[in-house]
Design a protein around this motif. Structure first.
Motif, PDB file in Angstrom:
ATOM      1  N   THR A   1      95.296  97.250  19.424  1.00 44.84           N
ATOM      2  CA  THR A   1      95.633  95.823  19.464  1.00 44.84           C
ATOM      3  C   THR A   1      96.628  95.550  20.579  1.00 44.84           C
ATOM      4  O   THR A   1      97.237  96.472  21.111  1.00 44.84           O
ATOM      5  CB  THR A   1      96.213  95.343  18.116  1.00 44.84           C
ATOM      6  OG1 THR A   1      96.309  93.919  18.127  1.00 44.84           O
ATOM      7  CG2 THR A   1      97.576  95.938  17.826  1.00 44.84           C
ATOM      8  N   LYS A   2      96.755  94.279  20.921  1.00 44.30           N
ATOM      9  CA  LYS A   2      97.837  93.888  21.817  1.00 44.30           C
ATOM     10  C   LYS A   2      98.535  92.698  21.187  1.00 44.30           C
ATOM     11  O   LYS A   2      97.956  91.958  20.391  1.00 44.30           O
ATOM     12  CB  LYS A   2      97.347  93.610  23.230  1.00 44.30           C
ATOM     13  CG  LYS A   2      96.644  92.303  23.438  1.00 44.30           C
ATOM     14  CD  LYS A   2      96.311  92.124  24.917  1.00 44.30           C
ATOM     15  CE  LYS A   2      95.707  90.747  25.111  1.00 44.30           C
ATOM     16  NZ  LYS A   2      95.284  90.488  26.452  1.00 44.30           N
TER      17      LYS A   2
ATOM     18  N   LYS B   1      99.837  85.683  25.562  1.00 49.92           N
ATOM     19  CA  LYS B   1      98.525  86.059  26.099  1.00 49.92           C
ATOM     20  C   LYS B   1      97.761  86.876  25.052  1.00 49.92           C
ATOM     21  O   LYS B   1      97.348  88.001  25.306  1.00 49.92           O
ATOM     22  CB  LYS B   1      98.698  86.853  27.383  1.00 49.92           C
ATOM     23  CG  LYS B   1      99.528  86.120  28.424  1.00 49.92           C
ATOM     24  CD  LYS B   1      98.771  85.926  29.693  1.00 49.92           C
ATOM     25  CE  LYS B   1      99.582  85.331  30.800  1.00 49.92           C
ATOM     26  NZ  LYS B   1      99.834  83.941  30.735  1.00 49.92           N
ATOM     27  N   THR B   2      97.605  86.276  23.891  1.00 57.12           N
ATOM     28  CA  THR B   2      96.893  86.923  22.791  1.00 57.12           C
ATOM     29  C   THR B   2      95.903  85.931  22.203  1.00 57.12           C
ATOM     30  O   THR B   2      96.001  84.721  22.425  1.00 57.12           O
ATOM     31  CB  THR B   2      97.877  87.366  21.687  1.00 57.12           C
ATOM     32  OG1 THR B   2      98.644  86.228  21.281  1.00 57.12           O
ATOM     33  CG2 THR B   2      98.816  88.462  22.171  1.00 57.12           C
ATOM     34  N   THR B   3      94.956  86.456  21.430  1.00 58.11           N
ATOM     35  CA  THR B   3      93.945  85.584  20.822  1.00 58.11           C
ATOM     36  C   THR B   3      94.278  85.209  19.383  1.00 58.11           C
ATOM     37  O   THR B   3      93.645  84.342  18.809  1.00 58.11           O
ATOM     38  CB  THR B   3      92.565  86.273  20.841  1.00 58.11           C
ATOM     39  OG1 THR B   3      92.664  87.521  20.126  1.00 58.11           O
ATOM     40  CG2 THR B   3      92.108  86.535  22.263  1.00 58.11           C
ATOM     41  N   GLY B   4      95.261  85.867  18.795  1.00 58.47           N
ATOM     42  CA  GLY B   4      95.586  85.637  17.395  1.00 58.47           C
ATOM     43  C   GLY B   4      96.488  84.430  17.179  1.00 58.47           C
ATOM     44  O   GLY B   4      96.961  83.799  18.126  1.00 58.47           O
TER      45      GLY B   4
ATOM     46  N   SER C   1     102.644  87.146  17.884  1.00 60.39           N
ATOM     47  CA  SER C   1     101.201  86.937  17.930  1.00 60.39           C
ATOM     48  C   SER C   1     100.531  88.252  18.310  1.00 60.39           C
ATOM     49  O   SER C   1     100.960  88.925  19.241  1.00 60.39           O
ATOM     50  CB  SER C   1     100.847  85.862  18.953  1.00 60.39           C
ATOM     51  OG  SER C   1      99.452  85.655  19.002  1.00 60.39           O
TER      52      SER C   1
ATOM     53  N   ASP D   1      96.458  90.102  18.765  1.00 55.08           N
ATOM     54  CA  ASP D   1      95.020  89.859  18.795  1.00 55.08           C
ATOM     55  C   ASP D   1      94.460  90.153  17.416  1.00 55.08           C
ATOM     56  O   ASP D   1      94.893  91.077  16.730  1.00 55.08           O
ATOM     57  CB  ASP D   1      94.335  90.767  19.829  1.00 55.08           C
ATOM     58  CG  ASP D   1      94.567  90.278  21.250  1.00 55.08           C
ATOM     59  OD1 ASP D   1      95.104  89.171  21.420  1.00 55.08           O
ATOM     60  OD2 ASP D   1      94.186  91.011  22.179  1.00 55.08           O
ATOM     61  N   GLU D   2      93.487  89.357  17.037  1.00 55.36           N
ATOM     62  CA  GLU D   2      92.866  89.522  15.718  1.00 55.36           C
ATOM     63  C   GLU D   2      91.945  90.733  15.704  1.00 55.36           C
ATOM     64  O   GLU D   2      91.368  91.103  16.655  1.00 55.36           O
ATOM     65  CB  GLU D   2      92.064  88.271  15.351  1.00 55.36           C
ATOM     66  CG  GLU D   2      92.919  87.042  15.211  1.00 55.36           C
ATOM     67  CD  GLU D   2      93.872  87.059  14.032  1.00 55.36           C
ATOM     68  OE1 GLU D   2      93.508  87.598  12.966  1.00 55.36           O
ATOM     69  OE2 GLU D   2      94.981  86.557  14.165  1.00 55.36           O
TER      70      GLU D   2
END
Length: 154
Positions: free
Chosen positions: A53-54, A129-132, A151, A153-154
């Motif tokens: 994950t990031k 800069k994440t998608t979560g 936050s 990433d999911e």
């Protein structure tokens, strides 16, 4: 977002400010953050990346609290946010993320940390800069508020 990722940052911030600045902060109600507007005047932002994950973490201080912490940590209280205060916020960002990294590592979540970026000024923005989802956690103190955002990433 998995609360297992968020709680280490909360406890690390309480620990860093309590230990390094003798400042007690009281957590408020966490909520989802939908915008990029910072809730204070100076923010540290750091990215993290791991094999699975990031993520991204930020800590934002109201000016009054940042100046008080500066006074307590370094014995000097500037009149406004200056380069020394932004350096201090960068260091606090590193310390909080490092503490959270240790806690997460004990649970099998490994990641590397980037160099923090510090932004200041009224109305500045924070871009993760994440998608979560972005979790916003406010804290109160006798000198002002501090907010963390986490936050992953999911």
């Amino acid at each position: 977002m998995n609360v297992e990722y968020v709680n280490p940052f909360l406890s690390s911030l309480v620990n860093v400010l309590g230990t390094m600045a003798n400042t007690k902060i009281v957590p408020g109600q966490p909520r989802l953050k939908k915008d990029e507007q910072a809730r204070g005047e100076v923010s540290g932002l750091i990215g993290m990346i791991g094999p699975t994950t990031k993520g991204s973490f930020s800590v934002t201080f109201e000016e009054s609290l940042a100046l008080e912490i500066m006074s307590r940590m370094l014995g000097e209280k500037p009149d406004c946010i200056n380069a020394d205060v932004t350096d201090m916020v960068g260091e606090i960002t590193n310390m909080v993320t490092g503490g959270a990294k240790r806690i997460l590592g004990e649970k099998g979540h490994e990641f590397s940390m980037a160099t923090p970026v510090v932004v200041s000024g009224k109305g500045h923005t924070i871009t993760h800069k994440t998608t979560g989802a972005k979790i916003l956690m406010p804290f109160d103190s006798d000198f002002g508020k501090v907010f963390i955002e986490v936050s992953f990433d999911e």
